[in-house]
Design an enzyme around this catalytic site. Structure first.
Site, mmCIF file in Angstrom:
data_model
loop_
_atom_site.group_PDB
_atom_site.id
_atom_site.type_symbol
_atom_site.label_atom_id
_atom_site.label_comp_id
_atom_site.label_asym_id
_atom_site.label_seq_id
_atom_site.Cartn_x
_atom_site.Cartn_y
_atom_site.Cartn_z
ATOM 1 C CG ASN A 170 75.919 67.099 141.661
ATOM 2 O OD1 ASN A 170 75.754 67.615 140.556
ATOM 3 N ND2 ASN A 170 76.288 65.834 141.823
ATOM 4 N NE ARG A 218 79.014 67.019 138.262
ATOM 5 C CZ ARG A 218 78.148 66.445 137.444
ATOM 6 N NH1 ARG A 218 76.861 66.467 137.706
ATOM 7 N NH2 ARG A 218 78.559 65.814 136.363
ATOM 8 C CG HIS A 256 80.434 61.788 134.493
ATOM 9 N ND1 HIS A 256 80.049 61.140 133.348
ATOM 10 C CD2 HIS A 256 79.349 62.448 134.938
ATOM 11 C CE1 HIS A 256 78.775 61.398 133.087
ATOM 12 N NE2 HIS A 256 78.334 62.199 134.054
ATOM 13 N NE ARG A 285 73.670 64.208 128.451
ATOM 14 C CZ ARG A 285 74.445 64.339 129.519
ATOM 15 N NH1 ARG A 285 75.765 64.422 129.381
ATOM 16 N NH2 ARG A 285 73.928 64.385 130.736
ATOM 17 C CD GLU A 338 79.298 62.551 140.567
ATOM 18 O OE1 GLU A 338 78.143 62.160 140.830
ATOM 19 O OE2 GLU A 338 79.594 63.082 139.492
HETATM 20 C C1 LIG Z 1 78.742 65.793 132.698
HETATM 21 C C2 LIG Z 1 77.475 65.053 132.787
HETATM 22 O O1 LIG Z 1 77.058 64.414 131.839
HETATM 23 O O2 LIG Z 1 76.850 65.089 133.965
HETATM 24 P P1 LIG Z 1 75.466 64.396 134.340
HETATM 25 O O3 LIG Z 1 75.668 62.918 134.181
HETATM 26 O O4 LIG Z 1 75.249 64.809 135.768
HETATM 27 O O5 LIG Z 1 74.444 64.920 133.384
HETATM 28 MG MG LIG Z 2 75.455 62.083 138.315
#
Ligand SMILES: CC(=O)OP(=O)(O)O
Ligand SMILES: [Mg+2]
Ligand SMILES: Nc1ncnc2c1ncn2[C@@H]1O[C@H](COP(=O)(O)OP(=O)(O)O)[C@@H](O)[C@H]1O
Length: 448
Positions: free
Chosen positions: A56, A140, A229, A290, A433
Site C-alpha cells: 500500500n 493498492r 478509498h 487537503r 484495506e
Molecule cells: C485516495 C486517498 O486519499 O488515499 P490516502 O488517504 O491514502 O491519501
Molecule cells: Mg489510508
C-alpha cells in the site's frame, strides 16, 4: 516504543542482494480451486503458509503486509515513512503484530528505495519475495479511471494504463507504479494484482458521477466523479452489516473513512451510490492537508488575482490546506491536545472539519432515505470519540443518537456506539484495506 534494533544510513540504497527471483513457483501452489465467490471473496480455506504480500504505497509512505490466506493472520508487516525527506525510517513488525519492532532510521530517497528496504526486511526474517508459499503480490492502486472496475492482473499494458492516469492522482499513482516495478523486478514470475481505490465506486449512478459541466468537454477530458478509498468503503460496509447481523444486500450505510485522506460514501445494499471524492482525491471532506470542497472559482481567483500557476494552486489545495492549513497541524491527536490548552486556531480547524462531516452525513441520509448505520473508520474515525460525538451531536430528530459512554470507550474491535433507542445505528469499524486487497488478489491470482 520498543525497538529491537535501530540502524542508520541511507535506507534501501543498493539493490537488495538478498532477494533473488525464483524460477518456478508452481510446486508451491497447494490449494484446491473452489475459493472464488461471485463477489470475489475467498470461500474455502487455503493451506496454511499460503501468503499474499500486500503493498500500500502512499504519497510519502509504503505500508506492507504479508498475509496468511488460511486465517488472515500477518506473517510480517511494516511501514516505510517520510520517503524523500531528510529523515526517513523503516518500522518492521509494528504493534498490530504484538512482537518487537525493528526500526531503521535514515533517508529513504524514493519509493523504489522504500520498496527495496521493505523487501530486505522481509528477507531478514526469511520471508522475502522468494520465500515458499508466496502466491501473489497485491498492490493498492489509487486511480483506475473508467477502465479498471475490478482487481486486475498486472501486465506491461496494464502498467502503462495506470501510468496514463497519473495526472488524475499525482500524489498516489506514481508511488503505486514504483511498488509494482520493484516487486516485478524482484519476482518476475509471480502474479501481481492491482486493486483499485476507484473500483467500488464504478456503480455510481450517472447522475451522481456527472459534474454539471459541458458534457462534451467532460467526456473529452475524462472529467467525472471516480471516488476513492473504495476498498475500505467496501470492506467496512460489509463488516458493518455483519455487526448489525443483517444481510449486506438489505443494509444501507453511510461510511465515513477519516484518515489523512478522508471520504464519505452512501452504500445501498452493498452498492455504492454516492461518494465525496471526485475526479481526484481532493474533493469532499476536510482532510489532513487537503481542502476538500471549495468553490471552483477559488482556483480562478488565485490564478487571476494571486498570479498563482496550476502547480502552485495544486500544492496549496493538496498539501497546505485542510487541517494543516487552518491550524498548522494535520494530526487530530495534536489538535485535540491544543484545544485542551485553549488554542483558538486548533478549535476552529476542528469545527470546520466536523461541520463539513455533518453536512455530508445529512446529505447522504437524504440520498439513502433509510439508513441502518453511520459507520466511522480509519485513523480519526476509529480513534477520535470527540470527532464522532461532534459530527452527530443533536441529530436525535434524524433518529441518530450517540451513547456518550460507549463512544468514549477505546477499543480495537468493531462495535456499536449508539443508544439502544437510536433508529440508525452508529458504529466504529476498523478498516482493513490490506486484508481486502489480499483476498481479491488471491481470488484472482492464487493457485488453481
Ligand atoms: C485516495 C486517498 O486519499 O488515499 P490516502 O488517504 O491514502 O491519501
Ligand atoms: Mg489510508
Ligand atoms: N488516537 C487518535 N486520536 C485521534 N486521531 C488519531 C488517533 N490516531 C490516529 N489518528 C489520526 O489518524 C490519522 C492517520 O489515519 P490513517 O487512517 O492511518 O491515515 P492514512 O492511511 O491516510 O495514512 C492521523 O493523522 C491522525 O489524525
Amino acid at each position: 516504543m520498543s525497538a529491537e534494533g535501530v540502524g542508520a544510513g541511507p535506507v534501501g540504497a543498493p539493490a537488495d542482494p538478498g532477494v533473488s527471483p525464483a524460477a518456478d513457483r508452481a510446486g508451491e501452489r497447494t490449494t484446491e480451486v473452489d475459493r472464488t465467490a461471485e463477489d470475489g471473496t475467498v470461500t474455502a480455506t487455503p493451506a496454511a503458509g499460503t501468503r499474499v504480500l500486500v503493498l500500500n504505497s502512499g504519497s510519502s509512505s509504503v505500508k506492507y503486509q504479508l498475509i496468511d490466506m488460511a486465517d488472515g493472520s500477518r506473517a510480517a508487516a511494516g511501514l516505510v515513512e517520510r520517503i524523500g525527506e531528510r529523515t526517513g525510517r523503516v518500522v518492521h513488525g509494528p504493534l498490530a503484530l504484538g512482537g518487537p519492532r525493528r526500526i531503521t532510521e535514515g533517508p529513504v530517497a524514493d519509493h523504489a528505495a522504500a520498496l527495496r528496504a521493505a523487501a530486505g526486511e522481509l528477507e531478514r526474517d526469511g520471508l522475502g519475495l522468494d520465500s515458499p508459499g508466496l502466491a501473489a503480490v497485491g498492490h493498492r492502486v489509487v486511480h483506475g479511471g473508467t477502465r479498471f472496475t475490478g482487481p486486475t492482473l498486472i501486465t506491461d499494458e496494464v502498467l502503462a494504463a495506470i501510468g496514463e492516469l497519473v495526472p488524475l492522482a499525482p500524489l498516489h499513482n506514481p508511488a503505486n507504479i514504483a511498488g509494482i516495478e520493484v516487486a516485478r523486478a524482484l519476482r518476475p514470475d509471480l502474479p501481481q494484482v492491482a486493486v483499485f481505490d476507484t473500483a467500488f465506486h464504478a456503480t455510481l449512478p450517472e447522475y451522481a458521477a456527472r459534474y454539471a459541466i459541458d458534457r462534451a468537454v467532460a467526456d473529452r477530458y475524462g472529467i467525472r466523479r471516480y471516488g476513492f478509498h473504495g476498498t475500505s468503503h467496501a470492506y467496512v460496509s460489509r463488516a458493518a452489516a455483519e455487526l448489525l447481523g443483517r444481510p449486506v444486500e438489505e443494509t444501507n450505510t453511510v461510511v465515513l473513512h477519516l484518515g489523512n485522506g478522508a471520504s464519505a460514501s452512501a452504500v445501498a445494499g452493498g452498492v455504492c451510490v454516492e461518494t465525496s471524492m471526485g475526479l481526484t482525491p481532493l474533493e469532499g471532506l476536510v482532510m489532513g492537508t487537503r481542502s476538500g470542497d471549495v468553490d471552483p472559482a477559488v482556483v480562478l481567483h488565485l490564478a487571476r488575482a494571486g498570479g498563482m500557476d496550476a502547480d502552485e494552486i495544486d500544492d496549496l489545495l493538496n498539501r497546505r490546506s485542510g487541517l494543516v492549513g487552518l491550524c498548522g497541524d494535520n494530526d487530530m491527536r495534536e489538535i485535540g491536545r491544543r484545544i485542551g490548552e485553549g488554542d483558538e486556531a486548533a478549535r476552529l480547524a476542528f469545527d470546520v472539519y466536523v461541520h463539513r462531516l455533518r453536512k455530508y452525513v445529512g446529505a447522504y441520509c437524504a440520498v439513502l432515505g433509510r439508513v441502518d448505520a453511520v459507520v466511522f473508520t480509519a485513523g480519526v474515525g476509529e480513534n477520535s470519540p470527540a470527532v464522532r460525538e461532534a459530527a452527530l451531536r443533536g441529530l436525535d430528530a434524524f433518529g441518530i443518537e450517540v451513547d456518550p459512554l460507549l463512544n468514549s470507550v477505546r477499543a480495537k474491535a468493531a462495535r456499536l456506539v449508539s443508544t439502544p433507542s437510536s433508529r440508525t445505528a452508529v458504529a466504529v469499524v476498523p478498516t482493513d484495506e490490506e486484508l481486502e486487497i489480499a483476498r481479491q488478489t488471491y481470488a484472482l491470482a492464487g493457485p488453481r
